[in-house]
Design an enzyme around this catalytic site. Structure first.
Site, mmCIF file in Angstrom:
data_model
loop_
_atom_site.group_PDB
_atom_site.id
_atom_site.type_symbol
_atom_site.label_atom_id
_atom_site.label_comp_id
_atom_site.label_asym_id
_atom_site.label_seq_id
_atom_site.Cartn_x
_atom_site.Cartn_y
_atom_site.Cartn_z
ATOM 1 N N SER A 29 7.443 12.978 51.592
ATOM 2 C CA SER A 29 7.033 13.952 51.276
ATOM 3 C C SER A 29 6.273 14.943 52.227
ATOM 4 C CB SER A 29 5.618 13.879 50.135
ATOM 5 O OG SER A 29 6.151 13.328 48.966
ATOM 6 N N HIS A 60 11.444 16.827 48.722
ATOM 7 C CA HIS A 60 12.482 15.750 49.230
ATOM 8 C C HIS A 60 13.946 16.753 49.140
ATOM 9 C CE1 HIS A 60 10.040 12.197 49.148
ATOM 10 N NE2 HIS A 60 9.264 12.924 48.447
ATOM 11 N N HIS A 82 13.030 7.383 44.796
ATOM 12 C CA HIS A 82 11.515 6.814 44.528
ATOM 13 C C HIS A 82 11.997 5.644 43.027
ATOM 14 C CE1 HIS A 82 10.296 10.045 46.441
ATOM 15 N NE2 HIS A 82 9.415 9.459 46.965
ATOM 16 N N TYR A 84 9.811 5.382 40.663
ATOM 17 C CA TYR A 84 9.142 5.881 39.516
ATOM 18 C C TYR A 84 10.255 7.057 38.852
ATOM 19 C CZ TYR A 84 8.082 9.781 42.929
ATOM 20 O OH TYR A 84 8.280 10.873 43.892
ATOM 21 N N GLU A 85 11.390 7.357 39.865
ATOM 22 C CA GLU A 85 12.479 8.253 39.008
ATOM 23 C C GLU A 85 13.124 7.653 38.167
ATOM 24 O OE1 GLU A 85 14.537 10.888 42.069
ATOM 25 O OE2 GLU A 85 13.113 9.987 43.680
ATOM 26 N N ALA A 112 3.859 9.853 52.781
ATOM 27 C CA ALA A 112 2.505 10.277 52.455
ATOM 28 C C ALA A 112 1.749 9.238 51.661
ATOM 29 C CB ALA A 112 2.804 11.630 51.532
ATOM 30 N N MET A 210 3.604 5.747 46.970
ATOM 31 C CA MET A 210 4.657 5.425 45.896
ATOM 32 C C MET A 210 6.005 5.054 46.319
ATOM 33 S SD MET A 210 3.545 8.112 43.017
ATOM 34 C CE MET A 210 1.853 8.587 42.944
ATOM 35 N N SER A 211 6.025 4.770 47.695
ATOM 36 C CA SER A 211 7.548 4.455 48.388
ATOM 37 C C SER A 211 7.509 3.399 49.286
ATOM 38 C CB SER A 211 7.889 5.821 49.100
ATOM 39 O OG SER A 211 6.925 6.192 50.239
ATOM 40 N N ASN A 234 -4.987 12.391 51.532
ATOM 41 C CA ASN A 234 -6.042 12.673 50.667
ATOM 42 C C ASN A 234 -6.559 11.283 50.950
ATOM 43 O OD1 ASN A 234 -3.458 11.661 48.935
ATOM 44 N ND2 ASN A 234 -5.200 10.881 48.203
ATOM 45 N N HIS A 246 0.737 16.698 43.272
ATOM 46 C CA HIS A 246 1.799 16.678 44.345
ATOM 47 C C HIS A 246 1.524 18.012 45.276
ATOM 48 C CE1 HIS A 246 5.467 15.656 46.076
ATOM 49 N NE2 HIS A 246 6.328 16.649 45.593
HETATM 50 N N1 HPA Z 1 -1.748 7.822 45.565
HETATM 51 C C1 HPA Z 1 -0.384 7.475 45.668
HETATM 52 N N2 HPA Z 1 0.563 8.144 46.251
HETATM 53 C C2 HPA Z 1 -0.067 9.351 47.117
HETATM 54 C C3 HPA Z 1 -1.294 9.354 47.517
HETATM 55 C C4 HPA Z 1 -2.270 8.831 46.636
HETATM 56 O O1 HPA Z 1 -3.530 8.873 46.746
HETATM 57 N N3 HPA Z 1 -1.406 10.232 48.260
HETATM 58 C C5 HPA Z 1 0.180 10.659 48.609
HETATM 59 N N4 HPA Z 1 0.832 9.801 47.949
#
Ligand code: HPA
Length: 289
Positions: A29, A60, A82, A84-85, A112, A210-211, A234, A246
């Site tokens: 991302s 993406h 991903h 989750y898609e 990310a 998430m990847s 973050n 996002h």
């Molecule tokens: N959690 C899950 N996926 C992420 C996060 C997070 O805090 N930050 C960026 N992708």
């Protein structure tokens, strides 16, 4: 009907005849900027590649770029699919198998991620030294395709120790702080609850995203050498007052993007020499045993 990586790879080869990438790169991302630095030989939208799964996530682009980066012939996925898609997990095996069929022997994955450590905040980079796949899904479940790898395989040293050492050395040279830790793959699509983050910390993870784990599993199944870097966007849920989104991920991905780009370009530029040295050392160590 299942997707055939050979069909996709043959199509890509026809668009970049005579070009043989050595390293595959998957961009996470907000990290698409690295793709612009490639001296491209061919650039193909995922949607135009037959039997290639499609990404639906903003940020993406969904493009395969073949060319040179840091002098190294590479093939780069700008965007990824991903779990989750809601795609069939087996579809996630396809892109990495296509990269292998194009000729790569090293896979560099970026993502990310949210950090579990106050001193590894937004704008930090984390080199993965291991992962925890908490999704309950795996692209290799189902009948094994023996053409790509064995039914059972080890995930020890999945994140190649020699590549890790080389990345750390390059980061040091560039004066880039490169943290190291364990990445936990959370299925998503929601961000985690604060209670989940507290639980994940006790599991031994350092960051969450998430990847990445599906691609690394598929790569290791085929014996590819893997390196992976998280771009920390973050602190994880419950660790600060900001609401995760996002948009925030994409915005904060920019903080370390330049460091990551420089790190990757110099890494690729010096890779050949370092690998050769490491191989020679391994051989010499073997001789003296
Ligand atoms: N959690 C899950 N996926 C992420 C996060 C997070 O805090 N930050 C960026 N992708």
């Amino acid at each position: 009907m299942s997707l055939d990586p050979h069909v996709a790879a043959d199509f890509v080869k026809s668009k970049a005849e005579g070009f043989a990438p050595r390293v595959g790169i998957i961009l996470g991302s907000g990290l698409g900027g690295l793709a612009d630095k490639i001296e491209a030989v061919a650039s193909i939208d995922f949607k135009d590649i037959p039997d290639f799964p499609q990404s639906t996530v903003e940020g993406h682009a969904g493009r395969l770029i073949l060319g040179r980066l840091g002098g190294m012939p590479v093939v780069c996925m700008q965007g990824r699919i991903h779990l989750y898609e809601g795609v069939d997990p087996q579809d996630l095996a396809v892109p990495v198998r296509v990269l292998k069929l194009l000729g790569i022997d090293i896979l560099l994955v970026t993502n990310a991620a949210g950090s579990f450590h106050e001193d590894m905040g937004p704008g930090s980079l984390m080199l993965l030294n291991d992962h925890i796949n908490l999704t309950g899904r795996n692209p290799l479940v189902g009948e094994n395709d023996d053409r790509f790898g064995p039914r059972f395989f080890s995930m020890e040293d999945a994140y190649d120790p020699i590549l890790r050492e080389h990345l750390k050395a390059v980061a040091k040279e560039l004066d880039i702080k490169l943290h190291e830790g364990v990445y936990l793959h959370y299925l998503g699509p929601n961000f985690e609850t604060p209670a989940e983050i507290r639980a994940f910390k006790t599991l031994g993870a350092d960051a969450v995203g998430m990847s990445t784990t599906p691609e690394v599993l598929v790569a290791r199944h085929m014996g590819l050498r893997v390196a992976a870097i998280s771009n920390i966007t973050n602190l994880a849920a419950g660790m600060n007052k900001e609401t995760l989104s996002h948009e925030q991920t994409l915005e904060c991905a920019k903080l370390a993007a330049e460091d990551l780009e420089n790190l990757v370009i110099i890494f690729l530029g010096t890779l050949k020499r370092e690998l050769l040295k490491a191989h020679m050392k391994e051989e010499n160590d073997g001789d003296t045993q």
